[in-house]
Design a protein around this motif. Structure first.
Motif, PDB file in Angstrom:
ATOM      1  N   UNK A 622      36.953  52.566  55.232  1.00  0.00           N
ATOM      2  CA  UNK A 622      38.063  51.762  54.738  1.00  0.00           C
ATOM      3  C   UNK A 622      37.748  50.276  54.829  1.00  0.00           C
ATOM      4  N   UNK A 623      37.031  49.840  55.877  1.00  0.00           N
ATOM      5  CA  UNK A 623      36.663  48.427  55.994  1.00  0.00           C
ATOM      6  C   UNK A 623      35.734  48.019  54.854  1.00  0.00           C
ATOM      7  N   UNK A 624      34.735  48.842  54.553  1.00  0.00           N
ATOM      8  CA  UNK A 624      33.856  48.529  53.420  1.00  0.00           C
ATOM      9  C   UNK A 624      34.604  48.508  52.105  1.00  0.00           C
ATOM     10  N   UNK A 625      35.551  49.438  51.957  1.00  0.00           N
ATOM     11  CA  UNK A 625      36.366  49.466  50.739  1.00  0.00           C
ATOM     12  C   UNK A 625      37.190  48.182  50.612  1.00  0.00           C
ATOM     13  N   UNK A 626      37.807  47.734  51.685  1.00  0.00           N
ATOM     14  CA  UNK A 626      38.633  46.520  51.642  1.00  0.00           C
ATOM     15  C   UNK A 626      37.797  45.295  51.325  1.00  0.00           C
ATOM     16  N   UNK A 627      36.630  45.166  51.938  1.00  0.00           N
ATOM     17  CA  UNK A 627      35.771  44.005  51.666  1.00  0.00           C
ATOM     18  C   UNK A 627      35.368  43.954  50.187  1.00  0.00           C
ATOM     19  N   UNK A 628      35.006  45.106  49.645  1.00  0.00           N
ATOM     20  CA  UNK A 628      34.572  45.125  48.240  1.00  0.00           C
ATOM     21  C   UNK A 628      35.745  44.864  47.306  1.00  0.00           C
ATOM     22  N   UNK A 629      36.960  45.326  47.668  1.00  0.00           N
ATOM     23  CA  UNK A 629      38.127  45.091  46.822  1.00  0.00           C
ATOM     24  C   UNK A 629      38.486  43.609  46.774  1.00  0.00           C
ATOM     25  N   UNK A 630      38.380  42.910  47.903  1.00  0.00           N
ATOM     26  CA  UNK A 630      38.693  41.480  47.924  1.00  0.00           C
ATOM     27  C   UNK A 630      37.728  40.712  47.033  1.00  0.00           C
ATOM     28  N   UNK A 631      36.446  41.027  47.152  1.00  0.00           N
ATOM     29  CA  UNK A 631      35.471  40.350  46.296  1.00  0.00           C
ATOM     30  C   UNK A 631      35.701  40.669  44.825  1.00  0.00           C
ATOM     31  N   UNK A 632      35.999  41.941  44.544  1.00  0.00           N
ATOM     32  CA  UNK A 632      36.224  42.339  43.147  1.00  0.00           C
ATOM     33  C   UNK A 632      37.471  41.672  42.588  1.00  0.00           C
ATOM     34  N   UNK A 633      38.511  41.505  43.401  1.00  0.00           N
ATOM     35  CA  UNK A 633      39.732  40.848  42.936  1.00  0.00           C
ATOM     36  C   UNK A 633      39.454  39.408  42.530  1.00  0.00           C
ATOM     37  N   UNK A 634      38.668  38.694  43.323  1.00  0.00           N
ATOM     38  CA  UNK A 634      38.334  37.321  42.965  1.00  0.00           C
ATOM     39  C   UNK A 634      37.583  37.235  41.649  1.00  0.00           C
ATOM     40  N   UNK A 635      36.675  38.174  41.410  1.00  0.00           N
ATOM     41  CA  UNK A 635      35.938  38.165  40.142  1.00  0.00           C
ATOM     42  C   UNK A 635      36.869  38.447  38.964  1.00  0.00           C
ATOM     43  N   UNK A 636      37.781  39.415  39.112  1.00  0.00           N
ATOM     44  CA  UNK A 636      38.647  39.795  38.007  1.00  0.00           C
ATOM     45  C   UNK A 636      39.609  38.674  37.617  1.00  0.00           C
ATOM     46  N   UNK A 637      40.256  38.046  38.583  1.00  0.00           N
ATOM     47  CA  UNK A 637      41.216  36.994  38.229  1.00  0.00           C
ATOM     48  C   UNK A 637      40.509  35.794  37.629  1.00  0.00           C
ATOM     49  N   UNK A 638      39.264  35.540  38.034  1.00  0.00           N
ATOM     50  CA  UNK A 638      38.517  34.445  37.418  1.00  0.00           C
ATOM     51  C   UNK A 638      38.215  34.714  35.962  1.00  0.00           C
ATOM     52  N   UNK A 639      37.873  35.986  35.646  1.00  0.00           N
ATOM     53  CA  UNK A 639      37.589  36.356  34.252  1.00  0.00           C
ATOM     54  C   UNK A 639      38.873  36.385  33.430  1.00  0.00           C
ATOM     55  N   UNK A 640      39.979  36.895  34.016  1.00  0.00           N
ATOM     56  CA  UNK A 640      41.224  37.042  33.267  1.00  0.00           C
ATOM     57  C   UNK A 640      41.957  35.732  33.040  1.00  0.00           C
ATOM     58  N   UNK A 641      41.544  34.651  33.718  1.00  0.00           N
ATOM     59  CA  UNK A 641      42.247  33.386  33.555  1.00  0.00           C
ATOM     60  C   UNK A 641      42.130  32.853  32.139  1.00  0.00           C
ATOM     61  N   UNK A 642      41.033  33.171  31.456  1.00  0.00           N
ATOM     62  CA  UNK A 642      40.852  32.682  30.082  1.00  0.00           C
ATOM     63  C   UNK A 642      41.768  33.393  29.103  1.00  0.00           C
TER      64      UNK A 642
END
Length: 932
Positions: A622-642
């Motif tokens: 679960x810790x590895x899952x949470x770390x990867x989700x936080x990083x993935x969330x930052x990437x997605x919102x950066x792409x979706x801002x456009x």
């Protein structure tokens, strides 16, 4: 001494007798055991033999089914094709019958009208028969030929006696000018209509058509035995050939006595007696003396098929009591049977049989009729498909062979007709069906082999288990332990063989396990409910609930920070675009890491590890899952801002994790759901709510499990205790993400209380002060040069503004195209723009520059209905580049002032765009108009 020996002997005897009894009992039990074993072996062998026989029977049954299915498929499809074949043949034959009868009726009717016209002209001219020559004969006869598709029309006046014959000789010699007039008429017709079918006579009209140069007609009525013209000397009557159409170029056939032919004479007597038209026999069997005298001999008559002659009486008065002439018209048999349809109809053979031994055959292919020959030339392979009907039953016919002859039309299909309706479809379909059955048989055999191997392995395992239990427990105790006494119901017990009992026992034990049911629900999303016989009022589902307690599990709650404020200014489609993108990214990570997703509630994502299958490393996973989700969330919102507009990149995620016992189960109802219950779930929600954005907040229990797993370097102790509702003060920890670890390694983060990196401060950069309005010129600057001056966040905002402007511009283009407005040239537009800019610069106040330069068009319902979808419009690359440069220049001129920066302007842009999209509710207007 002796007494002791006696007692010893007694004890020995007693011992040996006891031992012998025990040995007998042991032998009895052993014999019984061997007997039971032998019976069991015999039962197993019988069962195996029965199964082999049953398999062989099933295999033979499948082979027979394959053959039967393929044969039945072929037979049914072939019968269907035969039905279509016979139906179409009946339709064609019925069309031939109707059309031939109709055409004969038309010829008879038109011939009668032509005869009446000739009779009326004679009466009006006050001429007496037979001394009458119709000057308009070519004209009225040409219309008759065009209507009836006949070949030759001959008017034969009736000369009754010798006296009239002499007078006729003089009359015919003086009236042969009709030949010259007829030839001239035909030549005029050919020149006017340009029809190749109008007879083109290759001769010199100046020489042949004048009365002096043309050969004189034979002086008198004659017959022509063997082609030699001989003057008739009988007492009469005579039926000389007179006016004809086609007009003859040679006069050799004029004044030929048709009654010199016996068949024509018999037909003439019938007409005189009945006063009705009659159809003669085929011309190839009669008038053999006439054909050598014709222009082209027999060639012109029989090139396109056999002909007969229709004899139509011409009356001298209106009372129809005196026949004064006979009007003959030849009938082309082949043309009578042609079809009128232009569609492609397969060929059929039509055999005309006079039932007296004389036949001829024509082949019909749609509207085309081809004469095959004077015999029955149809394909004998289709004799059984013959369809026949009588020819023109209301028309009198005359036959050389006698009055008992009558025309009968016989129709046969050709090979082409047969092949059109009999294709390879039945055979190919039957082959496909057979192949499918064969494949099914092969799959069945393979499946049976796999099942047999699996059952063999299960039986071996069950046998080993039974041997182990036989050592530990007596048979009676073992049976009670397994509950065999409850399986004596014949509806539940398939058999009493050991292998059957073992297989059924293992299956029942697995089915009754709660964890097994829970795992089945997670896999299939539907619980398997078995009746329990409980009171419906206490248990409405009549089954045991599927639930269990998992002592070791880790629960995660993830909530999007700032989502409520962000979604309040967005369209519903934009909100769901963000949620779908984020949750889909989390689902892919969960699937890869084998994390169980429980549910999503709004912007909250719930997941758990350690169930439905327990695992020791649930906290680490679960810790590895949470770390990867936080990083993935930052990437997605950066792409979706456009695409979703400003502030999207500023969204964060808040994660809370707690470990402990969890009650999990299926909450049944209208929509069954898998849910978690217990203090662990509540604590996880408190941990999440007291966390920070873009941080992973874990409880002390989870931190201890991570430390035991060697992941202590992932954790940082939180300095302050957190207050959780219902929990009081809690010591918690921060779980470092990968980016946090890199920042720690570079010593940019304090070791006491870890602070979140200020991403906004790195992106919001002040532009160089030397940038002025003069240096940012649309005509001299480039997008690349200005883009280099902007921060990453400014670049994303620029891209979003360009997308909004492009969408609006597409709508303008679609509206202009639909309303057919006039597009001005580039020179006129630039000139008007320059003049407008000059007027604006003459103003002295800034507010005076806010002038409406682009008026919004009014709503037109007709334009809205026919305009193109704006999303389908492709803007030129030059336009897109110009918009990028324009937006970049505007962004570069802004300074980082509160409430007056480019980000604030983008917010205004978003609000205005949203307002414009809601000003005109076109769909509502259209619905109101439709309902009105």
């Amino acid at each position: 001494m002796n007494r002791s020996n006696v007692e010893k002997s007694k004890r020995d005897v007693t011992f040996f007798s006891t031992q012998e009894g025990s040995s007998n009992a042991f032998e009895t039990d052993e014999t019984k055991s061997h007997s039971d074993e032998s019976n069991r072996i015999e039962d197993d062998e019988f069962e195996r033999s029965a199964i082999r026989c049953f398999r062989g029977f099933i295999f033979l049954l499948m082979v027979a089914s394959t053959v039967a299915a393929a044969s039945t498929t072929w037979y049914l499809l072939h019968q269907g094709e035969d039905g279509d074949f016979n139906h179409e043949l009946r339709v064609v034959v019925d069309d031939i019958r109707k059309l031939s009868t109709k055409r004969v009726s038309e010829i008879v009717t038109e011939s009668d009208l032509l005869a009446r016209s000739i009779s009326s002209l004679a009466i009006n001219s006050k001429a007496s028969w037979p001394f009458f020559t119709n000057p308009s004969f070519p004209l009225i006869v040409s219309n008759f030929i065009a209507t009836t598709n006949t070949h030759q029309i001959i008017l034969c006046p009736l000369v009754h006696d010798q006296e009239e014959r002499i007078r006729w000789t003089n009359y015919s010699q003086s009236q042969q000018r009709w030949i010259e007039e007829g030839l001239q008429f035909e030549e005029q017709q050919r020149l006017v209509f340009g029809d190749a079918d109008i007879h083109n006579h290759d001769h010199d009209f100046e020489g042949e058509t004048n009365a002096i140069g043309m050969e004189k007609i034979f002086p008198g009525i004659f017959r022509a035995p063997n082609g030699e013209r001989v003057l008739e000397e009988g007492s009469g009557p005579f039926l000389p050939i007179w006016q004809t159409y086609e007009t003859p170029t040679k006069t050799t056939s004029v004044n030929f006595n048709l009654l010199s032919d016996q068949h024509i004479a018999e037909s003439f007597d019938t007409v005189m007696g009945t006063k009705q038209p009659i159809l003669t026999d085929r011309l190839d069997k009669i008038l053999q003396d006439l054909f050598p005298l014709l222009d082209d001999g027999e060639v012109s008559y029989f090139a396109s098929g056999p002909f007969s002659m229709l004899l139509q009486p011409v009356y001298g008065n209106s009372t129809n009591d005196e026949i004064v002439a006979i009007l003959t018209s030849d009938v082309n048999w082949a043309a009578l049977f042609s079809l009128e349809s232009d569609k492609s109809i397969p060929a059929v053979d039509v055999v005309v049989d006079d039932q007296c031994g004389r036949k001829f055959t024509s082949r019909l292919t749609g509207p085309e009729s081809t004469f095959l020959g004077f015999d029955d030339l149809h394909d004998p392979a289709f004799d059984e498909n013959e369809m026949a009907f009588p020819f023109a039953p209301l028309l009198q016919t005359q036959h050389v062979a006698g009055s008992e002859c009558a025309y009968r039309i016989r129709v046969f299909p050709t090979q082409e007709f047969y092949d059109t309706f009999h294709t390879s479809t039945p055979a190919s379909t039957a082959a496909i069906v057979g192949t499918v059955f064969v494949v099914v048989c092969i799959i069945f055999c393979l499946y049976d082999a796999a099942v047999h191997m699996q059952q063999k392995r299960i039986a071996n395992a069950a046998s080993q288990s039974e041997k182990m239990l036989s050592v530990l427990y007596p048979k009676s105790v073992r049976d009670r332990l397994f509950g065999f006494e409850h399986d004596e119901d014949p509806n539940k017990v398939a058999g009493k063989t050991p292998s059957g009992i073992r297989a059924r026992l293992n299956h029942d034990l697995r089915k009754t396990a709660a964890k097994y049911q829970l795992k089945q629900f997670v896999a299939t999303t539907r619980p398997t409910e078995t009746g329990m016989g409980l009171d419906p009022a206490l248990n409405p589902y009549q089954s045991k609930p599927i639930a269990d307690l998992f002592l070791h599990a880790t629960v995660l709650f993830a909530d999007i920070s700032g989502f409520t404020a962000w979604s309040s200014v967005r369209e519903p489609s934009q909100v769901f675009t963000l949620l779908e993108a984020v949750y889909n990214g989390f689902d892919l990570i969960a699937k890869r890491r084998k994390v169980f997703k429980v549910e999503t509630v709004g912007d909250c994502y719930v997941a758990v590890t350690g169930l439905p299958e327990p695992r020791k490393d649930h906290a680490c996973v679960m810790a590895g899952f949470a770390r990867e989700c936080v990083d993935r969330f930052g990437e997605l919102v950066g792409v979706l801002e456009t695409t979703l507009g400003p502030d999207t990149g500023d969204l964060g995620i808040r994660v809370g994790i707690h470990s402990g016992p969890v009650t999990a189960g299926v909450l049944r109802g209208e929509k069954s759901r898998f849910q978690l219950f217990g203090d662990t779930v509540n604590t996880a929600t408190r941990i999440e709510s007291t966390g920070k954005r873009n941080r992973i907040h874990v409880s002390e229990e989870t931190a201890d499990l991570l430390a035991l797993a060697g992941k202590a370097d992932w954790l940082r102790r939180r300095d302050q205790l957190v207050t959780a509702k219902g929990k009081g003060k809690l010591q918690t920890y921060w779980l470092l993400t990968k980016q946090d670890c890199r920042l720690y390694e570079t010593a940019y983060i304090s070791t006491t209380e870890f602070q979140q990196p200020d991403h906004q401060s790195t992106e919001t950069q002040s532009l160089p002060e030397e940038i002025t309005q003069a240096s940012l010129n649309l005509s001299t600057s480039t997008y690349e040069s200005i883009e280099a001056l902007l921060s990453p966040k400014m670049k994303r905002l620029c891209q979003w503004n360009v997308d909004v402007l492009a969408r609006l511009l597409k709508q303008i283009v679609a509206h202009r195209n639909a309303s057919q407005q006039i597009h001005y040239s580039r020179e006129n537009f630039e000139k008007q723009l320059t003049e407008r800019e000059s007027e604006i610069r003459c103003q002295f106040m800034v507010l005076d520059e806010l002038v409406e330069t682009i008026p919004l068009p009014g709503f037109d319902q007709r334009v809205y209905k026919r305009q193109q979808n704006p999303d389908d419009i492709v803007l030129p690359e030059a336009v897109m580049e110009q918009m990028k440069l324009y937006v970049a220049c505007v962004a570069a001129m802004y300074r980082d002032n509160p409430f007056h920066n480019f980000e604030h302007a983008s917010h205004v842009m978003m609000s205005v765009s949203k307002l414009l999209s809601r000003i005109i509710a076109a769909d509502d207007i259209l619905n109101e108009n439709e309902n009105a």
